[in-house]
Design a protein around this motif. Structure first.
Motif, short mmCIF file in Angstrom:
data_model
loop_
_atom_site.label_atom_id
_atom_site.label_comp_id
_atom_site.label_asym_id
_atom_site.label_seq_id
_atom_site.Cartn_x
_atom_site.Cartn_y
_atom_site.Cartn_z
N PHE A 1 0.81 -1.21 0.00
CA PHE A 1 0.00 0.00 0.00
C PHE A 1 0.85 1.27 0.00
O PHE A 1 0.35 2.34 -0.32
N ARG A 2 2.10 1.15 0.36
CA ARG A 2 2.99 2.31 0.36
C ARG A 2 3.81 2.41 -0.91
O ARG A 2 4.52 3.39 -1.12
N ALA A 3 3.73 1.43 -1.78
CA ALA A 3 4.53 1.42 -3.00
C ALA A 3 4.01 2.46 -3.99
O ALA A 3 2.81 2.67 -4.11
N ARG A 4 4.95 3.09 -4.67
CA ARG A 4 4.58 4.10 -5.68
C ARG A 4 3.75 3.48 -6.79
O ARG A 4 2.81 4.09 -7.28
N SER A 5 4.08 2.26 -7.17
CA SER A 5 3.36 1.62 -8.26
C SER A 5 1.88 1.40 -7.92
O SER A 5 1.03 1.49 -8.79
N THR A 6 1.58 1.16 -6.66
CA THR A 6 0.19 1.00 -6.25
C THR A 6 -0.56 2.32 -6.40
O THR A 6 -1.68 2.35 -6.92
N VAL B 1 -9.99 14.09 -23.22
CA VAL B 1 -9.79 12.65 -23.18
C VAL B 1 -8.39 12.29 -23.69
O VAL B 1 -7.71 11.44 -23.11
N LEU B 2 -7.93 12.95 -24.76
CA LEU B 2 -6.59 12.68 -25.27
C LEU B 2 -5.51 13.16 -24.31
O LEU B 2 -4.45 12.53 -24.21
N ALA B 3 -5.75 14.25 -23.61
CA ALA B 3 -4.79 14.71 -22.62
C ALA B 3 -4.67 13.71 -21.47
O ALA B 3 -3.56 13.40 -21.01
N VAL B 4 -5.79 13.17 -21.03
CA VAL B 4 -5.76 12.15 -19.98
C VAL B 4 -5.00 10.92 -20.48
O VAL B 4 -4.21 10.32 -19.75
N ALA B 5 -5.22 10.55 -21.74
CA ALA B 5 -4.51 9.39 -22.31
C ALA B 5 -3.01 9.64 -22.35
O ALA B 5 -2.21 8.74 -22.03
N ALA B 6 -2.58 10.84 -22.72
CA ALA B 6 -1.15 11.16 -22.77
C ALA B 6 -0.53 11.11 -21.37
O ALA B 6 0.59 10.62 -21.18
N ILE B 7 -1.26 11.59 -20.38
CA ILE B 7 -0.78 11.54 -19.00
C ILE B 7 -0.67 10.09 -18.54
O ILE B 7 0.31 9.71 -17.87
N LYS B 8 -1.63 9.25 -18.93
CA LYS B 8 -1.57 7.84 -18.57
C LYS B 8 -0.38 7.15 -19.23
O LYS B 8 0.30 6.34 -18.60
N VAL B 9 -0.10 7.49 -20.49
CA VAL B 9 1.06 6.93 -21.18
C VAL B 9 2.33 7.30 -20.43
O VAL B 9 3.23 6.48 -20.24
N ARG B 10 2.41 8.54 -20.00
CA ARG B 10 3.60 9.00 -19.26
C ARG B 10 3.77 8.24 -17.95
O ARG B 10 4.87 7.80 -17.60
N PHE B 11 2.68 8.07 -17.20
CA PHE B 11 2.75 7.30 -15.96
C PHE B 11 3.21 5.87 -16.21
O PHE B 11 4.05 5.35 -15.49
N VAL B 12 2.64 5.22 -17.22
CA VAL B 12 3.02 3.83 -17.51
C VAL B 12 4.50 3.76 -17.89
O VAL B 12 5.24 2.90 -17.42
N GLY B 13 4.94 4.67 -18.75
CA GLY B 13 6.34 4.66 -19.17
C GLY B 13 7.31 4.91 -18.03
O GLY B 13 8.32 4.21 -17.89
N LEU B 14 7.01 5.90 -17.21
CA LEU B 14 7.94 6.26 -16.14
C LEU B 14 7.94 5.24 -15.00
O LEU B 14 9.01 4.92 -14.46
N ASP B 15 6.78 4.74 -14.65
CA ASP B 15 6.71 3.92 -13.44
C ASP B 15 6.70 2.42 -13.70
O ASP B 15 7.27 1.67 -12.92
N PHE B 16 6.08 1.97 -14.78
CA PHE B 16 6.01 0.53 -15.01
C PHE B 16 7.03 0.05 -16.02
O PHE B 16 7.34 -1.14 -16.06
#
Length: 78
Positions: free
Chosen positions: A6-11, A41-56
């Motif tokens: 629950f404290r992990a950044r990925s969670t 909606v496209l801005a949210v998608a770009a932000i999600k792509v960034r999160f996936v790339g940086l963290d996962f």
């Protein structure tokens, strides 16, 4: 499940991604195909792509050139 999960950044990132998915679906579903809604909606998608790339995909700790290329891709995508 351990408390460290629950404290992990990925969670936390996973929760943000799920919430962003639900919000973008709700906004897109309720408001149709208006151009302003599409941009949101496209801005949210770009932000999600960034999160996936940086963290996962672990690009947060990648060499500067690789991370910079990815960040540039995210900006160009939006």
């Amino acid at each position: 499940m351990t408390p460290s999960l629950f404290r992990a950044r990925s969670t936390a990132v996973w929760v943000v991604l799920v919430v962003a998915t639900v919000v973008s679906w709700a906004v897109g579903h309720e408001h149709g195909t208006g151009s302003a809604i599409a941009v949101v909606v496209l801005a949210v998608a770009a932000i999600k792509v960034r999160f996936v790339g940086l963290d996962f995909m672990e690009l947060r700790d990648a060499p500067l050139f690789l991370r910079g290329t990815f960040e540039g891709y995210c900006v160009a995508l939006w």
